[in-house]
Write a protein that holds these residues in place. Sequence first.
Motif, PDB file in Angstrom:
ATOM      1  N   VAL A   7       4.261   4.242  48.479  1.00 55.04           N
ATOM      2  CA  VAL A   7       2.985   4.298  49.193  1.00 55.04           C
ATOM      3  C   VAL A   7       3.231   4.796  50.610  1.00 55.04           C
ATOM      4  N   THR A   8       2.517   5.841  50.997  1.00 57.23           N
ATOM      5  CA  THR A   8       2.534   6.323  52.375  1.00 57.23           C
ATOM      6  C   THR A   8       1.135   6.156  52.944  1.00 57.23           C
ATOM      7  N   VAL A   9       1.064   5.507  54.096  1.00 56.11           N
ATOM      8  CA  VAL A   9      -0.217   5.331  54.790  1.00 56.11           C
ATOM      9  C   VAL A   9      -0.142   6.111  56.091  1.00 56.11           C
ATOM     10  N   ILE A  10      -1.130   6.961  56.298  1.00 59.98           N
ATOM     11  CA  ILE A  10      -1.215   7.754  57.521  1.00 59.98           C
ATOM     12  C   ILE A  10      -2.344   7.152  58.354  1.00 59.98           C
ATOM     13  N   VAL A  11      -1.985   6.668  59.522  1.00 58.91           N
ATOM     14  CA  VAL A  11      -2.932   6.014  60.414  1.00 58.91           C
ATOM     15  C   VAL A  11      -3.209   6.964  61.569  1.00 58.91           C
ATOM     16  N   SER A  12      -4.457   7.291  61.768  1.00 54.43           N
ATOM     17  CA  SER A  12      -4.802   8.194  62.845  1.00 54.43           C
ATOM     18  C   SER A  12      -6.218   7.892  63.317  1.00 54.43           C
ATOM     19  N   PRO A  13      -6.476   7.662  64.564  1.00 57.81           N
ATOM     20  CA  PRO A  13      -5.518   7.441  65.640  1.00 57.81           C
ATOM     21  C   PRO A  13      -4.935   6.035  65.570  1.00 57.81           C
ATOM     22  N   LEU A  14      -3.883   5.781  66.314  1.00 57.33           N
ATOM     23  CA  LEU A  14      -3.174   4.515  66.277  1.00 57.33           C
ATOM     24  C   LEU A  14      -3.052   3.949  67.684  1.00 57.33           C
ATOM     25  N   ALA A  15      -3.277   2.654  67.823  1.00 54.37           N
ATOM     26  CA  ALA A  15      -3.096   1.994  69.113  1.00 54.37           C
ATOM     27  C   ALA A  15      -2.307   0.707  68.891  1.00 54.37           C
ATOM     28  N   ILE A  16      -1.143   0.614  69.529  1.00 55.21           N
ATOM     29  CA  ILE A  16      -0.304  -0.571  69.437  1.00 55.21           C
ATOM     30  C   ILE A  16       0.083  -0.985  70.845  1.00 55.21           C
ATOM     31  N   GLU A  17      -0.161  -2.259  71.156  1.00 51.13           N
ATOM     32  CA  GLU A  17       0.194  -2.818  72.457  1.00 51.13           C
ATOM     33  C   GLU A  17      -0.296  -1.951  73.617  1.00 51.13           C
ATOM     34  N   GLY A  18      -1.515  -1.493  73.525  1.00 55.78           N
ATOM     35  CA  GLY A  18      -2.107  -0.735  74.617  1.00 55.78           C
ATOM     36  C   GLY A  18      -1.711   0.718  74.694  1.00 55.78           C
ATOM     37  N   GLN A  19      -0.744   1.135  73.870  1.00 56.66           N
ATOM     38  CA  GLN A  19      -0.344   2.542  73.863  1.00 56.66           C
ATOM     39  C   GLN A  19      -0.961   3.205  72.643  1.00 56.66           C
ATOM     40  N   SER A  20      -1.484   4.376  72.831  1.00 50.95           N
ATOM     41  CA  SER A  20      -2.118   5.066  71.715  1.00 50.95           C
ATOM     42  C   SER A  20      -1.312   6.290  71.316  1.00 50.95           C
ATOM     43  N   ALA A  21      -1.404   6.626  70.077  1.00 49.40           N
ATOM     44  CA  ALA A  21      -0.783   7.837  69.546  1.00 49.40           C
ATOM     45  C   ALA A  21      -1.822   8.525  68.676  1.00 49.40           C
ATOM     46  N   THR A  22      -1.672   9.802  68.497  1.00 49.41           N
ATOM     47  CA  THR A  22      -2.662  10.524  67.700  1.00 49.41           C
ATOM     48  C   THR A  22      -2.390  10.413  66.209  1.00 49.41           C
ATOM     49  N   HIS A  23      -1.162  10.027  65.823  1.00 53.87           N
ATOM     50  CA  HIS A  23      -0.822  10.054  64.409  1.00 53.87           C
ATOM     51  C   HIS A  23       0.401   9.169  64.162  1.00 53.87           C
ATOM     52  N   SER A  24       0.368   8.413  63.086  1.00 55.23           N
ATOM     53  CA  SER A  24       1.528   7.638  62.698  1.00 55.23           C
ATOM     54  C   SER A  24       1.478   7.450  61.190  1.00 55.23           C
ATOM     55  N   GLU A  25       2.639   7.286  60.578  1.00 56.31           N
ATOM     56  CA  GLU A  25       2.667   7.037  59.142  1.00 56.31           C
ATOM     57  C   GLU A  25       3.821   6.117  58.812  1.00 56.31           C
ATOM     58  N   TYR A  26       3.663   5.404  57.725  1.00 58.89           N
ATOM     59  CA  TYR A  26       4.758   4.590  57.233  1.00 58.89           C
ATOM     60  C   TYR A  26       4.775   4.650  55.715  1.00 58.89           C
ATOM     61  N   THR A  27       5.963   4.509  55.155  1.00 58.23           N
ATOM     62  CA  THR A  27       6.150   4.583  53.710  1.00 58.23           C
ATOM     63  C   THR A  27       6.873   3.327  53.248  1.00 58.23           C
ATOM     64  N   ARG A  28       6.399   2.775  52.127  1.00 57.07           N
ATOM     65  CA  ARG A  28       7.019   1.603  51.529  1.00 57.07           C
ATOM     66  C   ARG A  28       7.223   1.872  50.046  1.00 57.07           C
ATOM     67  N   GLU A  29       8.256   1.238  49.488  1.00 60.29           N
ATOM     68  CA  GLU A  29       8.514   1.315  48.048  1.00 60.29           C
ATOM     69  C   GLU A  29       8.369  -0.074  47.450  1.00 60.29           C
ATOM     70  N   TYR A  30       7.680  -0.149  46.303  1.00 62.96           N
ATOM     71  CA  TYR A  30       7.440  -1.410  45.627  1.00 62.96           C
ATOM     72  C   TYR A  30       7.872  -1.296  44.168  1.00 62.96           C
ATOM     73  N   PRO A  31       8.890  -2.057  43.746  1.00 61.00           N
ATOM     74  CA  PRO A  31       9.304  -2.018  42.341  1.00 61.00           C
ATOM     75  C   PRO A  31       8.193  -2.570  41.443  1.00 61.00           C
ATOM     76  N   GLN A  32       7.968  -1.924  40.309  1.00 59.51           N
ATOM     77  CA  GLN A  32       6.977  -2.349  39.336  1.00 59.51           C
ATOM     78  C   GLN A  32       7.651  -2.465  37.971  1.00 59.51           C
ATOM     79  N   ASN A  33       7.055  -3.250  37.079  1.00 60.09           N
ATOM     80  CA  ASN A  33       7.647  -3.451  35.757  1.00 60.09           C
ATOM     81  C   ASN A  33       7.278  -2.359  34.757  1.00 60.09           C
ATOM     82  N   SER A  34       6.144  -1.720  34.959  1.00 61.28           N
ATOM     83  CA  SER A  34       5.702  -0.711  33.999  1.00 61.28           C
ATOM     84  C   SER A  34       4.842   0.328  34.708  1.00 61.28           C
TER      85      SER A  34
END
Length: 71
Positions: free
Chosen positions: A10-37
């Motif tokens: 799963v990749t989530v693209i967050v736009s715009p992003l604000a963390i701790e008072g600082q803003s960015a125009t674009h951010s993304e994160y990717t996670r992997e989740y094992p599944q049984n089927s």
Amino acid sequence: MAVTETMLIVTVIVSPLAIEGQSATHSEYTREYPQNSMFQCTEQAEHITKQHGINHTVVAVCVPADKNEPK
């Protein structure tokens, strides 16, 4: 019949992003989740897309965990 393990990527693209008072125009994160089927994976992918896709761009892909199995 053997159970085929599947990986949900799963990749989530967050736009715009604000963390701790600082803003960015674009951010993304990717996670992997094992599944049984593949069925469980597609159900989880659909759930994540509905849950996070309202405010963000979500790309959810199911792939076999076995590198020798065709994708």
